[in-house]
Design an enzyme around this catalytic site. Structure first.
Site, PDB file in Angstrom:
ATOM      1  NE  ARG A 123     -97.183  48.035 -58.817  1.00 29.47           N
ATOM      2  CZ  ARG A 123     -98.131  48.621 -59.572  1.00 29.47           C
ATOM      3  NH1 ARG A 123     -97.820  49.621 -60.367  1.00 29.47           N
ATOM      4  NH2 ARG A 123     -99.365  48.193 -59.542  1.00 29.47           N
ATOM      5  CE1 TYR A 152     -72.124  41.988 -59.136  1.00 30.47           C
ATOM      6  CE2 TYR A 152     -74.042  42.630 -60.419  1.00 30.47           C
ATOM      7  CZ  TYR A 152     -73.450  41.809 -59.486  1.00 30.47           C
ATOM      8  OH  TYR A 152     -74.176  40.810 -58.906  1.00 30.47           O
ATOM      9  CG  ASP A 171     -72.038  50.613 -59.850  1.00 31.49           C
ATOM     10  OD1 ASP A 171     -71.867  50.852 -58.637  1.00 31.49           O
ATOM     11  OD2 ASP A 171     -72.540  49.557 -60.275  1.00 31.49           O
ATOM     12  CE  LYS A 206     -73.429  43.798 -53.830  1.00 33.78           C
ATOM     13  NZ  LYS A 206     -73.059  44.209 -55.165  1.00 33.78           N
TER      14      LYS A 206
HETATM   15  C1  LIG Z   1     -73.611  44.032 -56.510  1.00 35.56           C
HETATM   16  C2  LIG Z   1     -73.395  45.095 -57.499  1.00 35.56           C
HETATM   17  C3  LIG Z   1     -74.406  45.492 -58.386  1.00 35.56           C
HETATM   18  C4  LIG Z   1     -75.756  44.790 -58.424  1.00 35.56           C
HETATM   19  O1  LIG Z   1     -76.471  45.046 -57.271  1.00 35.56           O
HETATM   20  P1  LIG Z   1     -77.595  44.045 -56.648  1.00 35.56           P
HETATM   21  O2  LIG Z   1     -78.056  44.805 -55.459  1.00 35.56           O
HETATM   22  O3  LIG Z   1     -76.924  42.743 -56.367  1.00 35.56           O
HETATM   23  O4  LIG Z   1     -78.652  43.904 -57.708  1.00 35.56           O
HETATM   24  C5  LIG Z   1     -74.150  46.532 -59.257  1.00 35.56           C
HETATM   25  N1  LIG Z   1     -72.952  47.151 -59.266  1.00 35.56           N
HETATM   26  C6  LIG Z   1     -71.949  46.796 -58.444  1.00 35.56           C
HETATM   27  C7  LIG Z   1     -70.640  47.510 -58.510  1.00 35.56           C
HETATM   28  C8  LIG Z   1     -72.127  45.747 -57.545  1.00 35.56           C
HETATM   29  O5  LIG Z   1     -71.117  45.395 -56.726  1.00 35.56           O
END
Ligand SMILES: *Cc1c(COP(=O)(O)O)cnc(C)c1O
Length: 399
Positions: free
Chosen positions: A76, A130, A195, A220
């Site tokens: 951790r 998101y 982001d 992603k």
């Molecule tokens: C999917 C997504 C998130 C969240 O990510 P997870 O890995 O599903 O927790 C945050 N920001 C954007 C733009 C996303 O597409």
């Protein structure tokens, strides 16, 4: 076997081009280990024969959040496989450091907790975000308070206790873009978190435009194959130390297998982004020329996401695709399509969705590596199915 590693932060050598960094960054220790491929270390714990020495190292971590020097102690705190992914992502984003988490939401949570722990609980955010990021802020679940602002209203929304400005560009799901340099200038001394999940460092490096924190849902494009959940924040070493302390205390660590897969995914990120973006640009062009489609959203920046509003019933398109998978998420090698009003942004209140420009007719498509003619044939048939149904009123679309 794996490296002891987590060398404390030291200045990086001059950067190579992104395509080169993508296949070499983070792997600097492999030659000394006598290895070619990065090893996977699944240990949860490590031998600690010198407890006096461990006490000193743990005190140093508690005081500073600097990565442990010497062998890892407990998973951790530190893991050498995950650390390689962090080093590589920092190189690609042009930041000093990066800190990986179990998911994109765990990464965002850690940033909010770190700012809150510094007494700065107020967040200024730009919609759309998101869906779950919007929800986390709007619900105040982590003790934060949000003010929603337009990009040019961000300066006026700042308060003495504002700890963070948060924006997405291109935004999920409308692909709305904003001028990051102008936005960063309006933030003054308040850190701007961008982001960058949709653009990836291949198309945009927010750090070069004044952002101080860059967040990814690594689930992603960074992973790129739809088989790993992860998140990461790229930032300077000072912020990384605060995030490592939060991660240690709250436990949102990335699993080492995920760290391994993400490092592997980064190697092909530039080539995947280029190929998937070319397919997406072609599909966006065909959709824009199609009378069954009312509006197409495709970023000036490019990218592999396309959003479009259909004249007919969007649910019929979802039900009619055969090659394209009707599924939430994005960034994989195969093409996915979903209806944000029903799935990815369902948790956002209907009026807030509308305020963010998310129409009930909007579909969001993540374009993969398939042949573009095959994708178009599938879309064309699905659009025909939706056009054949009676055009419902906008309100009837909400399930
Ligand atoms: C999917 C997504 C998130 C969240 O990510 P997870 O890995 O599903 O927790 C945050 N920001 C954007 C733009 C996303 O597409």
């Amino acid at each position: 076997m794996d490296t002891p590693p987590s060398a404390p932060h030291r200045p990086q050598a001059a950067a190579h081009a992104p395509a080169t960094e993508a296949v070499h960054a983070g792997r600097e220790d492999l030659t000394a280990l006598g290895l070619h491929a990065a090893p996977l270390d699944l240990s949860t714990t490590y031998p600690s024969p010198d407890s006096r020495g461990e006490a000193a190292r743990l005190d140093a971590f508690a005081a500073t959040g600097a990565q442990l020097s010497g062998p890892p102690v407990y998973a951790r705190l530190d893991n050498p496989t995950t650390a390689r992914f962090e080093r590589a992502l920092a190189r690609l984003e042009g930041t000093e450091s990066a800190v990986a988490f179990a998911s994109g939401m765990a990464a965002l949570s850690a940033v909010l907790l770190a700012r809150g722990a510094a007494g700065l609980r107020h967040v200024v955010a730009v919609r759309p975000l998101y869906g779950c990021s919007d929800h986390l802020l709007e619900s105040g679940l982590l003790g934060t308070e949000v003010t929603w602002a337009e990009p040019d209203g961000v300066g006026a929304a700042l308060r003495p206790d504002t700890g963070l400005v948060l924006a997405e560009t291109p935004a999920n799901p409308t692909l709305a873009e904003m001028d990051l340099d102008a936005l960063a200038a309006r933030c003054g001394d308040v850190p701007l978190l961008v982001d960058n999940t949709f653009a990836t460092p291949v198309l945009q490096r927010p750090r070069d435009h004044g952002a101080s924190l860059v967040l990814h849902s690594a689930t992603k494009y960074l992973g790129g194959h739809g088989d790993v959940l992860g998140g990461v924040v790229a930032c300077d070493e000072g912020q990384a130390r605060a995030l490592r302390q939060i991660r240690f205390a709250t436990g949102g660590v990335l699993h080492p297998l995920a760290g391994y897969l993400l490092l592997r995914g980064l190697a092909t990120l530039p080539v995947r982004m280029r190929a998937q973006s070319a397919g997406a640009a072609e599909l966006a062009r065909r959709l824009a020329a199609d009378p069954r489609v009312e509006r197409v959203h495709y970023p000036r920046l490019g990218g592999a996401m396309v959003a479009f509003e259909v004249a007919g019933d969007p649910h019929e398109v979802i039900g009619a695709v055969r090659l394209i998978t009707p599924a939430v998420s994005l960034g994989s090698v195969d093409t996915l399509i979903q209806h944000p009003g029903s799935i990815s942004h369902r948790i956002v209140a209907a009026e807030d969705r509308r305020a963010g420009g998310i129409s009930d007719r909007l579909l969001r498509m993540s374009v993969g590596l398939e042949d573009v003619e095959d994708l178009w044939r599938d879309l064309d048939a699905a659009l025909a199915a939706s056009a054949a149904t009676a055009v419902p009123s906008a309100t009837a679309l909400v399930p």
